[in-house]
Design an enzyme around this catalytic site. Structure first.
Site, mmCIF file in Angstrom:
data_model
loop_
_atom_site.group_PDB
_atom_site.id
_atom_site.type_symbol
_atom_site.label_atom_id
_atom_site.label_comp_id
_atom_site.label_asym_id
_atom_site.label_seq_id
_atom_site.Cartn_x
_atom_site.Cartn_y
_atom_site.Cartn_z
ATOM 1 N N CYS A 288 34.037 -16.266 47.157
ATOM 2 C CA CYS A 288 34.930 -15.470 48.001
ATOM 3 C C CYS A 288 36.382 -15.566 47.525
ATOM 4 O O CYS A 288 37.216 -14.743 47.919
ATOM 5 C CB CYS A 288 34.795 -15.865 49.469
ATOM 6 S SG CYS A 288 34.929 -17.623 49.806
ATOM 7 N N CYS B 297 18.910 -29.147 53.085
ATOM 8 C CA CYS B 297 17.605 -29.678 53.464
ATOM 9 C C CYS B 297 16.638 -29.430 52.315
ATOM 10 O O CYS B 297 17.024 -28.945 51.256
ATOM 11 C CB CYS B 297 17.112 -29.015 54.746
ATOM 12 S SG CYS B 297 16.716 -27.252 54.549
ATOM 13 N N TYR C 234 38.567 -6.248 48.952
ATOM 14 C CA TYR C 234 37.725 -6.215 50.150
ATOM 15 C C TYR C 234 37.078 -4.839 50.303
ATOM 16 O O TYR C 234 35.895 -4.727 50.634
ATOM 17 C CB TYR C 234 38.560 -6.544 51.392
ATOM 18 C CG TYR C 234 39.071 -7.959 51.424
ATOM 19 C CD1 TYR C 234 38.279 -8.999 51.914
ATOM 20 C CD2 TYR C 234 40.349 -8.267 50.967
ATOM 21 C CE1 TYR C 234 38.743 -10.302 51.945
ATOM 22 C CE2 TYR C 234 40.826 -9.571 50.991
ATOM 23 C CZ TYR C 234 40.023 -10.583 51.481
ATOM 24 O OH TYR C 234 40.488 -11.878 51.498
ATOM 25 N N GLN C 235 37.854 -3.783 50.044
ATOM 26 C CA GLN C 235 37.328 -2.430 50.195
ATOM 27 C C GLN C 235 36.249 -2.136 49.153
ATOM 28 O O GLN C 235 35.218 -1.522 49.465
ATOM 29 C CB GLN C 235 38.463 -1.409 50.075
ATOM 30 C CG GLN C 235 38.027 0.020 50.358
ATOM 31 C CD GLN C 235 39.201 0.980 50.392
ATOM 32 O OE1 GLN C 235 40.324 0.610 50.090
ATOM 33 N NE2 GLN C 235 38.937 2.224 50.766
ATOM 34 N N ARG D 262 37.363 -4.621 56.777
ATOM 35 C CA ARG D 262 37.681 -5.673 57.751
ATOM 36 C C ARG D 262 36.457 -6.568 57.997
ATOM 37 O O ARG D 262 36.581 -7.790 58.112
ATOM 38 C CB ARG D 262 38.161 -5.055 59.065
ATOM 39 C CG ARG D 262 38.692 -6.084 60.076
ATOM 40 C CD ARG D 262 39.208 -5.385 61.324
ATOM 41 N NE ARG D 262 40.346 -4.543 61.022
ATOM 42 C CZ ARG D 262 41.600 -4.963 60.984
ATOM 43 N NH1 ARG D 262 41.872 -6.241 61.221
ATOM 44 N NH2 ARG D 262 42.588 -4.130 60.716
ATOM 45 N N THR E 110 26.905 -9.418 56.971
ATOM 46 C CA THR E 110 27.493 -10.600 56.339
ATOM 47 C C THR E 110 26.603 -11.107 55.212
ATOM 48 O O THR E 110 27.076 -11.399 54.108
ATOM 49 C CB THR E 110 27.716 -11.708 57.380
ATOM 50 O OG1 THR E 110 28.720 -11.290 58.307
ATOM 51 C CG2 THR E 110 28.164 -13.009 56.712
ATOM 52 N N HIS F 251 22.806 -25.727 52.704
ATOM 53 C CA HIS F 251 23.348 -25.187 53.954
ATOM 54 C C HIS F 251 24.855 -24.985 53.907
ATOM 55 O O HIS F 251 25.363 -24.056 54.537
ATOM 56 C CB HIS F 251 23.012 -26.114 55.124
ATOM 57 C CG HIS F 251 21.614 -25.989 55.616
ATOM 58 N ND1 HIS F 251 21.298 -25.442 56.841
ATOM 59 C CD2 HIS F 251 20.427 -26.330 55.048
ATOM 60 C CE1 HIS F 251 19.977 -25.465 57.012
ATOM 61 N NE2 HIS F 251 19.428 -25.998 55.929
#
Length: 209
Positions: free
Chosen positions: A149, A24, A118-119, A132, A99, A29
């Site tokens: 990611c 937008c 990840y850790q 997790r 997040t 988005h």
């Protein structure tokens, strides 16, 4: 928030198939893979060319910037380091959450040519026991590639899953950036200190809200 925004869409042709961008006037988005194209094992394909749905004058600045960024990324990923990133206006960036913190830290710290487990990303985000939850944040990343990611791997050195388009796409993106997909365990990669830049510093991206 998404329900009050006047959304615009464009489709970008890439070596990974069609990618839909939506945004937008306040920011980007989403980035979404539309086709399940199996990527070539050789990432050196012809440069991508964007297909715009609607004239360029109809697109908000966030989509124009994202299109420019992706076009550069698929031609020469290192060139994106000097490009501005669009403002981000997906709802996940409009609220204070783990997040949001994880995605923002990933964008600022893990740069081209680098990987993190990840850790390790959980520790960078302030909670080393939340690996997790970091995996959940990766699954909920609304702007894959832009927020990388695909650079987050398992502690044992395996590349892990990729909700952005599957493991083959993750392997392709890493190979495109010159990162071998067959690595020793993450703890042996020297990711902290040598492979990762310090958490300080600035970025040209901004969260809109």
């Amino acid at each position: 928030m998404a329900e009050t925004c006047k959304m615009k869409y464009t489709v970008f042709h890439s070596p990974l198939g069609k990618i839909e961008l939506c945004g937008c006037e306040r920011g980007l988005h989403g980035i979404r893979f539309l086709s399940g194209k199996t990527p070539s094992s050789d990432p050196k394909e012809a440069p991508a060319s964007p297909e715009l749905l609607g004239g360029p004058e109809d697109l908000p600045e966030s989509l124009v910037q994202c299109t420019t960024w992706l076009e550069a990324y698929f031609q020469e990923p290192a060139a994106t380091e000097g490009l501005p990133l669009p403002a981000l206006h997906h709802p996940v960036f409009q609220q204070d959450s783990f997040t949001r913190q994880v995605l923002w830290k990933l964008l600022k710290v893990v740069k081209f040519g680098e990987m993190v487990s990840y850790q390790q990303l959980a520790a960078l985000a302030g909670n080393p026991k939340a690996a997790r939850a970091v995996g959940g944040a990766m699954r909920n990343n609304p702007v894959p590639i832009l927020i990388p990611c695909h650079r987050v791997i398992c502690s044992n050195g395996s590349i892990g899953n990729y909700s952005g388009g599957g493991q083959a796409v993750k392997e392709w993106l890493l190979a495109h950036e010159g990162i071998p997909t067959r690595q020793p365990a993450c703890k042996d990669l020297g990711l902290t200190g040598t492979r990762l830049k310090p958490s300080g510093g600035s970025t040209s991206s901004k969260l809109s809200g």
